[in-house]
Design a protein around this motif. Structure first.
Motif, PDB file in Angstrom:
ATOM      1  N   VAL A 114     -53.900 -20.612  -9.378  1.00 24.67           N
ATOM      2  CA  VAL A 114     -53.462 -19.384  -8.708  1.00 24.67           C
ATOM      3  C   VAL A 114     -52.757 -18.461  -9.693  1.00 24.67           C
ATOM      4  CG1 VAL A 114     -52.027 -18.416  -6.877  1.00 24.67           C
ATOM      5  CG2 VAL A 114     -53.273 -20.534  -6.474  1.00 24.67           C
ATOM      6  N   GLN A 115     -51.875 -19.026 -10.516  1.00 23.43           N
ATOM      7  CA  GLN A 115     -51.090 -18.220 -11.464  1.00 23.43           C
ATOM      8  C   GLN A 115     -51.975 -17.532 -12.494  1.00 23.43           C
ATOM      9  OE1 GLN A 115     -50.271 -18.815 -14.902  1.00 23.43           O
ATOM     10  NE2 GLN A 115     -48.235 -17.965 -15.173  1.00 23.43           N
ATOM     11  N   THR A 116     -53.035 -18.195 -12.918  1.00 20.56           N
ATOM     12  CA  THR A 116     -53.949 -17.614 -13.911  1.00 20.56           C
ATOM     13  C   THR A 116     -55.090 -16.830 -13.276  1.00 20.56           C
ATOM     14  OG1 THR A 116     -55.209 -19.685 -13.976  1.00 20.56           O
ATOM     15  CG2 THR A 116     -53.461 -19.415 -15.613  1.00 20.56           C
ATOM     16  N   ARG A 117     -55.071 -16.752 -11.946  1.00 20.89           N
ATOM     17  CA  ARG A 117     -56.083 -16.016 -11.180  1.00 20.89           C
ATOM     18  C   ARG A 117     -57.496 -16.563 -11.385  1.00 20.89           C
ATOM     19  NH1 ARG A 117     -53.912  -9.723 -11.785  1.00 20.89           N
ATOM     20  NH2 ARG A 117     -51.780 -10.167 -11.102  1.00 20.89           N
ATOM     21  N   LYS A 118     -57.570 -17.850 -11.625  1.00 22.26           N
ATOM     22  CA  LYS A 118     -58.873 -18.494 -11.680  1.00 22.26           C
ATOM     23  C   LYS A 118     -59.444 -18.702 -10.277  1.00 22.26           C
ATOM     24  CE  LYS A 118     -59.706 -19.136 -16.082  1.00 22.26           C
ATOM     25  NZ  LYS A 118     -60.903 -18.543 -16.703  1.00 22.26           N
ATOM     26  N   VAL A 119     -58.574 -18.651  -9.282  1.00 23.74           N
ATOM     27  CA  VAL A 119     -59.008 -18.703  -7.888  1.00 23.74           C
ATOM     28  C   VAL A 119     -58.324 -17.572  -7.146  1.00 23.74           C
ATOM     29  CG1 VAL A 119     -59.409 -21.187  -7.842  1.00 23.74           C
ATOM     30  CG2 VAL A 119     -57.167 -20.296  -7.251  1.00 23.74           C
ATOM     31  N   THR A 120     -58.946 -17.151  -6.041  1.00 21.62           N
ATOM     32  CA  THR A 120     -58.296 -16.196  -5.163  1.00 21.62           C
ATOM     33  C   THR A 120     -57.032 -16.849  -4.622  1.00 21.62           C
ATOM     34  OG1 THR A 120     -60.453 -15.332  -4.532  1.00 21.62           O
ATOM     35  CG2 THR A 120     -58.592 -14.778  -3.104  1.00 21.62           C
ATOM     36  N   ARG A 121     -55.969 -16.097  -4.582  1.00 21.39           N
ATOM     37  CA  ARG A 121     -54.698 -16.685  -4.165  1.00 21.39           C
ATOM     38  C   ARG A 121     -54.806 -17.331  -2.790  1.00 21.39           C
ATOM     39  NH1 ARG A 121     -48.450 -15.005  -4.528  1.00 21.39           N
ATOM     40  NH2 ARG A 121     -47.719 -16.525  -3.013  1.00 21.39           N
ATOM     41  N   PHE A 122     -54.257 -18.521  -2.685  1.00 20.33           N
ATOM     42  CA  PHE A 122     -54.149 -19.160  -1.384  1.00 20.33           C
ATOM     43  C   PHE A 122     -52.777 -19.810  -1.268  1.00 20.33           C
ATOM     44  CE2 PHE A 122     -54.834 -23.123  -3.525  1.00 20.33           C
ATOM     45  CZ  PHE A 122     -55.927 -22.964  -4.366  1.00 20.33           C
ATOM     46  N   PRO A 123     -52.315 -20.043  -0.038  1.00 18.70           N
ATOM     47  CA  PRO A 123     -50.948 -20.539   0.155  1.00 18.70           C
ATOM     48  C   PRO A 123     -50.783 -21.991  -0.284  1.00 18.70           C
ATOM     49  CG  PRO A 123     -52.111 -20.449   2.244  1.00 18.70           C
ATOM     50  CD  PRO A 123     -53.001 -19.782   1.243  1.00 18.70           C
ATOM     51  N   ILE A 124     -49.630 -22.276  -0.868  1.00 17.00           N
ATOM     52  CA  ILE A 124     -49.247 -23.630  -1.253  1.00 17.00           C
ATOM     53  C   ILE A 124     -47.883 -23.897  -0.627  1.00 17.00           C
ATOM     54  CG2 ILE A 124     -48.696 -25.186  -3.163  1.00 17.00           C
ATOM     55  CD1 ILE A 124     -50.483 -23.350  -4.933  1.00 17.00           C
TER      56      ILE A 124
ATOM     57  N   LEU B 107     -45.272 -18.406  -5.928  1.00 15.82           N
ATOM     58  CA  LEU B 107     -46.600 -18.989  -5.745  1.00 15.82           C
ATOM     59  C   LEU B 107     -46.624 -20.070  -4.667  1.00 15.82           C
ATOM     60  CD1 LEU B 107     -47.717 -19.374  -9.478  1.00 15.82           C
ATOM     61  CD2 LEU B 107     -48.331 -17.543  -7.884  1.00 15.82           C
ATOM     62  N   PHE B 108     -45.452 -20.512  -4.232  1.00 13.88           N
ATOM     63  CA  PHE B 108     -45.391 -21.581  -3.232  1.00 13.88           C
ATOM     64  C   PHE B 108     -44.248 -21.335  -2.260  1.00 13.88           C
ATOM     65  CE2 PHE B 108     -42.898 -22.926  -6.902  1.00 13.88           C
ATOM     66  CZ  PHE B 108     -41.698 -23.293  -6.323  1.00 13.88           C
ATOM     67  N   HIS B 109     -44.297 -22.055  -1.143  1.00 10.45           N
ATOM     68  CA  HIS B 109     -43.260 -21.998  -0.114  1.00 10.45           C
ATOM     69  C   HIS B 109     -42.658 -23.392   0.057  1.00 10.45           C
ATOM     70  CE1 HIS B 109     -45.018 -18.118   1.124  1.00 10.45           C
ATOM     71  NE2 HIS B 109     -46.190 -18.731   1.055  1.00 10.45           N
ATOM     72  N   LEU B 110     -41.421 -23.450   0.498  1.00  7.35           N
ATOM     73  CA  LEU B 110     -40.766 -24.701   0.878  1.00  7.35           C
ATOM     74  C   LEU B 110     -40.582 -24.713   2.389  1.00  7.35           C
ATOM     75  CD1 LEU B 110     -37.974 -25.114  -1.816  1.00  7.35           C
ATOM     76  CD2 LEU B 110     -39.786 -26.764  -1.344  1.00  7.35           C
ATOM     77  N   SER B 111     -40.797 -25.869   3.004  1.00  6.98           N
ATOM     78  CA  SER B 111     -40.622 -25.941   4.450  1.00  6.98           C
ATOM     79  C   SER B 111     -40.276 -27.366   4.871  1.00  6.98           C
ATOM     80  CB  SER B 111     -41.893 -25.494   5.177  1.00  6.98           C
ATOM     81  OG  SER B 111     -41.722 -25.564   6.577  1.00  6.98           O
ATOM     82  N   ASP B 112     -39.553 -27.457   5.990  1.00  9.62           N
ATOM     83  CA  ASP B 112     -39.263 -28.746   6.621  1.00  9.62           C
ATOM     84  C   ASP B 112     -39.803 -28.793   8.044  1.00  9.62           C
ATOM     85  OD1 ASP B 112     -37.725 -30.144   4.588  1.00  9.62           O
ATOM     86  OD2 ASP B 112     -36.142 -28.679   4.936  1.00  9.62           O
TER      87      ASP B 112
ATOM     88  N   LEU C 171     -47.402 -20.428   7.826  1.00  9.95           N
ATOM     89  CA  LEU C 171     -47.507 -19.872   6.477  1.00  9.95           C
ATOM     90  C   LEU C 171     -48.944 -19.930   5.972  1.00  9.95           C
ATOM     91  CD1 LEU C 171     -44.279 -21.429   4.913  1.00  9.95           C
ATOM     92  CD2 LEU C 171     -44.709 -18.988   5.223  1.00  9.95           C
ATOM     93  N   VAL C 172     -49.600 -21.055   6.211  1.00 10.95           N
ATOM     94  CA  VAL C 172     -50.991 -21.194   5.791  1.00 10.95           C
ATOM     95  C   VAL C 172     -51.881 -20.231   6.562  1.00 10.95           C
ATOM     96  CG1 VAL C 172     -52.972 -22.752   5.777  1.00 10.95           C
ATOM     97  CG2 VAL C 172     -50.745 -23.594   5.044  1.00 10.95           C
ATOM     98  N   SER C 173     -51.695 -20.176   7.871  1.00 12.84           N
ATOM     99  CA  SER C 173     -52.535 -19.320   8.717  1.00 12.84           C
ATOM    100  C   SER C 173     -52.358 -17.852   8.362  1.00 12.84           C
ATOM    101  CB  SER C 173     -52.199 -19.544  10.196  1.00 12.84           C
ATOM    102  OG  SER C 173     -52.461 -20.880  10.567  1.00 12.84           O
ATOM    103  N   LYS C 174     -51.116 -17.429   8.101  1.00 17.36           N
ATOM    104  CA  LYS C 174     -50.838 -16.021   7.795  1.00 17.36           C
ATOM    105  C   LYS C 174     -51.538 -15.593   6.524  1.00 17.36           C
ATOM    106  CE  LYS C 174     -47.035 -12.816   6.821  1.00 17.36           C
ATOM    107  NZ  LYS C 174     -45.563 -12.672   6.673  1.00 17.36           N
ATOM    108  N   GLU C 175     -51.470 -16.401   5.465  1.00 21.67           N
ATOM    109  CA  GLU C 175     -52.036 -16.019   4.183  1.00 21.67           C
ATOM    110  C   GLU C 175     -53.546 -16.158   4.138  1.00 21.67           C
ATOM    111  OE1 GLU C 175     -50.241 -16.998   0.527  1.00 21.67           O
ATOM    112  OE2 GLU C 175     -48.228 -17.170   1.351  1.00 21.67           O
ATOM    113  N   THR C 176     -54.100 -17.031   4.994  1.00 24.42           N
ATOM    114  CA  THR C 176     -55.549 -17.177   5.008  1.00 24.42           C
ATOM    115  C   THR C 176     -56.207 -16.214   5.983  1.00 24.42           C
ATOM    116  OG1 THR C 176     -55.414 -18.915   6.688  1.00 24.42           O
ATOM    117  CG2 THR C 176     -55.448 -19.604   4.361  1.00 24.42           C
ATOM    118  N   GLY C 177     -55.399 -15.597   6.848  1.00 22.11           N
ATOM    119  CA  GLY C 177     -55.928 -14.647   7.811  1.00 22.11           C
ATOM    120  C   GLY C 177     -56.634 -15.307   8.982  1.00 22.11           C
ATOM    121  N   LEU C 178     -56.414 -16.616   9.182  1.00 22.50           N
ATOM    122  CA  LEU C 178     -57.079 -17.307  10.279  1.00 22.50           C
ATOM    123  C   LEU C 178     -56.292 -17.132  11.575  1.00 22.50           C
ATOM    124  CD1 LEU C 178     -59.560 -19.113  10.797  1.00 22.50           C
ATOM    125  CD2 LEU C 178     -58.058 -21.081  10.597  1.00 22.50           C
TER     126      LEU C 178
END
Length: 249
Positions: A187-197, A229-234, A242-249
């Protein structure tokens, strides 16, 4: 051999796109070697044959997962014990991902991987296990309903990334860290389209995050915005949101 004109005549052999001359010429023909059951078997251990195996793994993996639909890869320790709080979180995570419209991809093994597959399977979703040939781990867990076994780590990791829209990372060991940092690097090197981590388990991951902030970034080895580039969650619901928001699903 020297020709009458004084020029050296080369013994030449063409095998498909390969040209061999002099000492590199091989006896017989390609078909002869293929059909000769008495021939040597060392070829199965050569690099060209390994390339064919690697190609076959990509073909099998891509073929099995091509119609998977939206999916999230869940990483975590194979040593997470059944019945533990971490295991139950994995089960809830797998179930909630399916309810949100995702298939669940794991490494197919025991522990946290099994937990996420269990939750996905019990919720009636697609529960994927991408296994790996290892000398000390059992095979694909019983909750996987679509499984692929790999010989090569790099082929397996390509499938983790190619067919996922995001990653959720449960507490894990060296393999989990390997998968996490590969995802962050891509993700950081933009080798892939950004996705949530999403790193799940603040108390478990906070030491690593502190090291990134106070050592890696403080010494100029990474940028402060890399922490974004990432989120923390409990919370399972928050992680899925967070995953759904960034993926647009």
């Amino acid at each position: 051999m020297v020709s009458p004109e004084g020029e050296r005549a080369l013994e030449e052999q063409r095998l498909g796109p390969v040209l061999r001359r002099d000492g590199q010429v091989q006896p017989g023909t390609t078909d002869q070697r293929l059909l000769d059951t008495e021939g040597p078997s060392e070829w199965v251990h050569t690099d060209p044959w390994r390339v064919m195996r690697i190609q076959a793994e990509f073909v099998e993996g891509f073929g099995a997962l091509a119609e998977l639909g939206p999916a999230v890869s869940v990483f975590g320790s194979a040593r997470t014990r059944r019945g533990s709080a971490e295991y139950e979180v994995g089960v809830r995570l797998g179930r909630t991902l399916v309810e949100a419209g995702f298939a669940v991809i794991t490494g197919g093994g025991p522990g946290a991987m099994e937990a996420a597959n269990k939750g996905a399977s019990e919720a009636g979703g697609v529960s994927v296990g991408l296994g790996i040939e290892l000398p000390f781990e059992q095979g694909i867990n019983e909750y996987v309903n679509l499984g692929v076994d790999f010989r090569y780590f790099f082929v397996r990791k390509t499938c983790f990334v190619k067919y996922a829209r995001g990653f959720v990372v449960l507490p894990g060991g060296l393999g989990t860290l390997d998968e996490l940092f590969e995802a962050l690097t891509l993700v950081q090197t933009r080798k892939v389209t950004r996705f949530p981590i999403v790193l799940f388990g603040t108390s478990y991951w906070s030491g690593l995050v502190d090291w990134l902030r106070h050592t890696l970034i403080a010494e100029g080895k990474a940028s402060a915005h890399d922490l974004e580039l990432f989120h923390l969650s409990d919370d399972v619901d928050e992680a899925i949101a967070l995953v759904s928001k960034e993926t647009g699903l």
